[in-house]
Design an enzyme around this catalytic site. Sequence first.
Site, PDB file in Angstrom:
ATOM      1  N   SER A 134      14.883   0.691 -49.632  1.00 54.63           N
ATOM      2  CA  SER A 134      14.950   0.488 -51.087  1.00 54.63           C
ATOM      3  C   SER A 134      14.658   1.802 -51.789  1.00 54.63           C
ATOM      4  O   SER A 134      14.050   2.705 -51.200  1.00 54.63           O
ATOM      5  CB  SER A 134      13.895  -0.537 -51.513  1.00 54.63           C
ATOM      6  N   TYR A 147       4.759  -3.648 -51.832  1.00 55.83           N
ATOM      7  CA  TYR A 147       6.196  -3.511 -51.531  1.00 55.83           C
ATOM      8  C   TYR A 147       6.516  -2.037 -51.305  1.00 55.83           C
ATOM      9  O   TYR A 147       7.190  -1.688 -50.331  1.00 55.83           O
ATOM     10  CB  TYR A 147       7.029  -4.107 -52.670  1.00 55.83           C
TER      11      TYR A 147
HETATM   12  N1  LIG Z   1      17.423  -7.464 -54.054  1.00 52.76           N
HETATM   13  C1  LIG Z   1      17.049  -6.230 -54.406  1.00 52.76           C
HETATM   14  O1  LIG Z   1      16.950  -5.873 -55.617  1.00 52.76           O
HETATM   15  C2  LIG Z   1      16.782  -5.209 -53.343  1.00 52.76           C
HETATM   16  C3  LIG Z   1      16.769  -3.855 -53.716  1.00 52.76           C
HETATM   17  C4  LIG Z   1      16.511  -2.891 -52.752  1.00 52.76           C
HETATM   18  C5  LIG Z   1      16.290  -3.270 -51.443  1.00 52.76           C
HETATM   19  N2  LIG Z   1      16.289  -4.594 -51.110  1.00 52.76           N
HETATM   20  C6  LIG Z   1      16.036  -4.940 -49.712  1.00 52.76           C
HETATM   21  O2  LIG Z   1      17.192  -5.552 -49.195  1.00 52.76           O
HETATM   22  C7  LIG Z   1      16.824  -6.389 -48.104  1.00 52.76           C
HETATM   23  C8  LIG Z   1      17.534  -7.732 -48.262  1.00 52.76           C
HETATM   24  O3  LIG Z   1      17.074  -8.340 -49.449  1.00 52.76           O
HETATM   25  P1  LIG Z   1      17.962  -9.356 -50.297  1.00 52.76           P
HETATM   26  O4  LIG Z   1      17.956  -8.858 -51.689  1.00 52.76           O
HETATM   27  O5  LIG Z   1      19.236  -9.618 -49.611  1.00 52.76           O
HETATM   28  O6  LIG Z   1      16.991 -10.645 -50.249  1.00 52.76           O
HETATM   29  P2  LIG Z   1      17.300 -12.194 -50.036  1.00 52.76           P
HETATM   30  O7  LIG Z   1      18.568 -12.577 -50.718  1.00 52.76           O
HETATM   31  O8  LIG Z   1      16.037 -12.890 -50.421  1.00 52.76           O
HETATM   32  O9  LIG Z   1      17.544 -12.324 -48.474  1.00 52.76           O
HETATM   33  C9  LIG Z   1      16.502 -12.074 -47.572  1.00 52.76           C
HETATM   34  C10 LIG Z   1      16.988 -12.385 -46.166  1.00 52.76           C
HETATM   35  O10 LIG Z   1      15.923 -12.109 -45.271  1.00 52.76           O
HETATM   36  C11 LIG Z   1      15.688 -13.268 -44.473  1.00 52.76           C
HETATM   37  N3  LIG Z   1      14.290 -13.298 -44.109  1.00 52.76           N
HETATM   38  C12 LIG Z   1      13.201 -13.387 -44.925  1.00 52.76           C
HETATM   39  N4  LIG Z   1      12.074 -13.401 -44.208  1.00 52.76           N
HETATM   40  C13 LIG Z   1      12.456 -13.310 -42.904  1.00 52.76           C
HETATM   41  C14 LIG Z   1      11.758 -13.279 -41.677  1.00 52.76           C
HETATM   42  N5  LIG Z   1      10.412 -13.359 -41.629  1.00 52.76           N
HETATM   43  N6  LIG Z   1      12.448 -13.181 -40.527  1.00 52.76           N
HETATM   44  C15 LIG Z   1      13.802 -13.129 -40.554  1.00 52.76           C
HETATM   45  N7  LIG Z   1      14.532 -13.152 -41.677  1.00 52.76           N
HETATM   46  C16 LIG Z   1      13.853 -13.244 -42.837  1.00 52.76           C
HETATM   47  C17 LIG Z   1      16.169 -14.438 -45.314  1.00 52.76           C
HETATM   48  O11 LIG Z   1      16.595 -15.541 -44.521  1.00 52.76           O
HETATM   49  P3  LIG Z   1      15.675 -16.788 -44.092  1.00 52.76           P
HETATM   50  O12 LIG Z   1      14.970 -17.245 -45.332  1.00 52.76           O
HETATM   51  O13 LIG Z   1      16.676 -17.741 -43.547  1.00 52.76           O
HETATM   52  O14 LIG Z   1      14.764 -16.251 -43.046  1.00 52.76           O
HETATM   53  C18 LIG Z   1      17.385 -13.834 -45.978  1.00 52.76           C
HETATM   54  O15 LIG Z   1      18.498 -13.895 -45.115  1.00 52.76           O
HETATM   55  C19 LIG Z   1      15.302  -6.485 -48.123  1.00 52.76           C
HETATM   56  O16 LIG Z   1      14.761  -5.653 -47.119  1.00 52.76           O
HETATM   57  C20 LIG Z   1      14.929  -5.950 -49.498  1.00 52.76           C
HETATM   58  O17 LIG Z   1      13.660  -5.363 -49.498  1.00 52.76           O
HETATM   59  C21 LIG Z   1      16.562  -5.563 -52.023  1.00 52.76           C
END
Ligand SMILES: NC(=O)c1ccc[n+]([C@@H]2O[C@H](COP(=O)([O-])OP(=O)(O)OC[C@H]3O[C@@H](n4cnc5c(N)ncnc54)[C@H](OP(=O)(O)O)[C@@H]3O)[C@@H](O)[C@H]2O)c1
Length: 236
Positions: A134, A147
Amino acid sequence: MPSPLQDRIAFVTGASRGVGAAVARQLHAAGTRVALASRSGDDLGLDGALGLTCDVADRAQVDAAIAATVERFGALDIAVANAGVGAYGDFVDLPWDKVQAMIDINLMGTLHTARAAIPHLISRGGGDLLAVASVAGLRAFPGESVYNASKFGQVGFIRSLDHELRDKGVRCTNICPGGVATDFAMGDGRTPDMPELEGMMTPDEVAEVVLFALTRPRSVRILTTSFRPAGEGSWG
Ligand SMILES: NC(=O)c1ccc[n+]([C@@H]2O[C@H](COP(=O)([O-])OP(=O)(O)OC[C@H]3O[C@@H](n4cnc5c(N)ncnc54)[C@H](OP(=O)(O)O)[C@@H]3O)[C@@H](O)[C@H]2O)c1
């Protein structure tokens, strides 16, 4: 010319929705054989894909999921440590289970994935290890102390691994997006009706950057790539 991703084998964590699902779908569309790991184990209905129930906070579960990937597809070329959670607020007010989850999933989950994947990438003669980190892995934000800690940790870990693995042909890449409109941190600092979601990037836009990194010639490696929605500030 066939895609360099044709017939590659990838393991993606957090692949049930959001960024991870977009990465898995785009890899699948490019001809990669994909294992999708998440707690729900959803394979998104992708033909020939392997859905794996796996909590990345648990090292044994990650070891088993990578072993199942190699057993199904015969090898491993790409590991994407994407699973992550976020909870915002002042450090002293954050419930401790949220603190623990960010460290255990975002940081330890990346270490678990790397530890299990690297021997397979090396034995394949080289491969790719990517972390979806991120902008919060590069800059501090108010209300994001833990975070930030998890994401700075992820970025530093992958950057150091680059030194360790470069001569073994394994590329280590940090993907550092700004805001992405997903379920991320929903109820823990974000709400479905918050206006900021409107201007955020889509998961597919982030996945395109992941695929860009993966499709560079083997003579080139991307260490860290940082990008943001047009409306998001630079924060220093
Ligand atoms: N959204 C943003 O603004 C943003 C910005 C920068 C970086 N990121 C990063 O991008 C990555 C993906 O985030 P996202 O925005 O796609 O979030 P999201 O839509 O909430 O998806 C999170 C994913 O992680 C899985 N997950 C959560 N806890 C887990 C665990 N303990 N073991 C295995 N899988 C797990 C969830 O599936 P289950 O619930 O089925 O396990 C889901 O598939 C993260 O690392 C986040 O920090 C996000």
